[in-house]
Scaffold this active site. Structure first.
Site, PDB file in Angstrom:
ATOM      1  NE  ARG A   1      -5.011  -3.177  -1.339  1.00  0.00           N
ATOM      2  CZ  ARG A   1      -4.760  -3.164  -0.042  1.00  0.00           C
ATOM      3  NH1 ARG A   1      -3.877  -4.017   0.457  1.00  0.00           N
ATOM      4  NH2 ARG A   1      -5.373  -2.331   0.759  1.00  0.00           N
TER       5      ARG A   1
ATOM      6  CG  ASP B   1      -5.922   5.982 -11.006  1.00  0.00           C
ATOM      7  OD1 ASP B   1      -5.974   6.371  -9.817  1.00  0.00           O
ATOM      8  OD2 ASP B   1      -5.003   6.318 -11.772  1.00  0.00           O
TER       9      ASP B   1
ATOM     10  CB  CYS C   1      -3.058   3.033   9.765  1.00  0.00           C
ATOM     11  SG  CYS C   1      -2.615   2.235   8.224  1.00  0.00           S
TER      12      CYS C   1
END
Length: 332
Positions: free
Chosen positions: A157, A185, A258
Site C-alpha cells: 500500500r 506499525d 468510512c
C-alpha cells in the site's frame, strides 16, 4: 440487523444508497495548471463545493458580525462535484501540460476530515494510515505542510502512496515539502515520535461498509474474518491513542472511518481519550463541529443524532460517504 437498530426508519434508504453507484468528486491538483482545469470542470456543470460553501458563509450577516468566527478549514482545496441528483461521471484524470495529473477522483466525503483538520502554514503533519493516498494528496494541496509523514503498515500500500506522489506532485515539491513515506506499525508511533506533530490524521482501517456491500472477495464480513472484524475497534483505539501521543500539546487530531458503526466511531473516540487520561495523564478535548456541519450541509447529509463527531450518511440525492470524523485537541 445492526444498522436497522442504529438508524431505525432511515436504514432502508441508507441501504439502497449504499447499494447504488457512488458519486465522486474531482480534487484539483494545485501542482497542475489548476486554473485551466477549473475552467474545464465548470464547463461540465460541476461545482466547487468547498469554495462555494465558504463564500456563502462569508456572505451571511451572522458570519460578518460574529464575535467568535468559525474555525478555519484547511485552505487551498478545490473539489468539484455534480449537483444533487446528477449522476454524471467525471472523465478519467489526464496528464496535464505541467507533467502531472490534472485532478484526483475520490469520494468527496473523504475530503471532509482533511478540511476539518484546519491546517495552518508551517504545520508538521502525520497521516498515520495514509494509503491509498487521496487524503495525503489533499494535505499536500493545502500548501501548509512544513513536512509530512505518510505511513501505512502495508508495504504494497505504501507503493501505491509513492505512485500517487509521483503522478501528482513534482519532484522538487516533494523534496520541499519533505514528504516521508514509511511502513511502520502505526500503533507504536507515540513511542517513536511522541509530542511531535501539529496536525495528525488517523483514518483507520475499518469495515468499509460501502465496499463490503459490493465486493465478495476477501469481504471482512465473511465468517472466516469474524475474529479480525471483532478486533477492529481495539486496533482503532490503539491507532488513535498513538496519533494523540504523537501530537504536541495544543495540536489537533482528526479521527475518521468510512463505517457507520458506533463501535468503530464514537466508542473508539471515548476509549482512546479514556486510555490517555488513565495511562498517561494526558487530557484530550473533543471539538464542536456543528459549524462544519452547517457549512457543508448543502452537499452532504449529516446524521443529526451522532453524539460525538460527525457522521455523513449516503442518500440517493447526493450519495457520498459514509464518512465519520471527529476532531480533537490535545490539551496536555
Amino acid at each position: 440487523m445492526t444498522y436497522s437498530v442504529q438508524f431505525g426508519p432511515l436504514w432502508p434508504s441508507i441501504r439502497v444508497s449504499l447499494l447504488s453507484e457512488p458519486k465522486y468528486g474531482a480534487l484539483i491538483n494545485n501542482f497542475a495548471d489548476w486554473d485551466n482545469v477549473r475552467t474545464k470542470l465548470e464547463q461540465l456543470s460541476a461545482r466547487d463545493f468547498v469554495n462555494e460553501a465558504i463564500s456563502h458563509r462569508e456572505l451571511e450577516p451572522e458570519s460578518r458580525h460574529s464575535a467568535t468566527p468559525f474555525p478555519a478549514c484547511s485552505p487551498n482545496l478545490r473539489c468539484f462535484t455534480f449537483a444533487r441528483g446528477d449522476v454524471s461521471r467525471f472523465p478519467p484524470a489526464r496528464l496535464g501540460s505541467l507533467g502531472v495529473m490534472d485532478y484526483y477522483l475520490m469520494d468527496a466525503a473523504s475530503l471532509l476530515p482533511v478540511l476539518a483538520l484546519g491546517l495552518q502554514p508551517g504545520d508538521t503533519v502525520l497521516d498515520l494510515c495514509a494509503a491509498p493516498g487521496g487524503k495525503m494528496l489533499a494535505l499536500l494541496q493545502t500548501g501548509c505542510c512544513r513536512n509530512i509523514a505518510a505511513n501505512d503498515i502495508s508495504t504494497s500500500r505504501t507503493g501505491r502512496l509513492q505512485k500517487v506522489l509521483q503522478s501528482y506532485v513534482p519532484q522538487e515539491s516533494r523534496e520541499r515539502n519533505q514528504v516521508r513515506v514509511t511502513s511502520w506499525d502505526g500503533r507504536k508511533w507515540g513511542e517513536l515520535e511522541g509530542d511531535t506533530y501539529d496536525r495528525v490524521l488517523v483514518d483507520v482501517p475499518c469495515t468499509t461498509d460501502r465496499h463490503s456491500l459490493h465486493q465478495d472477495e476477501n469481504n471482512i464480513f465473511h465468517r472466516s474474518r469474524k475474529k479480525e472484524r471483532q478486533m477492529l475497534p481495539m486496533l482503532q483505539v490503539q491507532l488513535l491513542a498513538a496519533g494523540l501521543l504523537a501530537t504536541r500539546p495544543g495540536g489537533h487530531v482528526v479521527y475518521s472511518t468510512c463505517s457507520l458503526s458506533h463501535l468503530q466511531n464514537e466508542y473508539v473516540v471515548h476509549g482512546a481519550i479514556e486510555l490517555l487520561d488513565n495511562q498517561y495523564n494526558i487530557k484530550v478535548q473533543v471539538e464542536d463541529m456543528s459549524h462544519f456541519r452547517k457549512l457543508f450541509m448543502d452537499t452532504f447529509y449529516f446524521f443529526p443524532s451522532c453524539q460525538v463527531g460527525e457522521l455523513v450518511i449516503p442518500n440517493l440525492l447526493a450519495n457520498f460517504g459514509p464518512m465519520y470524523f471527529c476532531k480533537m485537541c490535545r490539551l496536555t
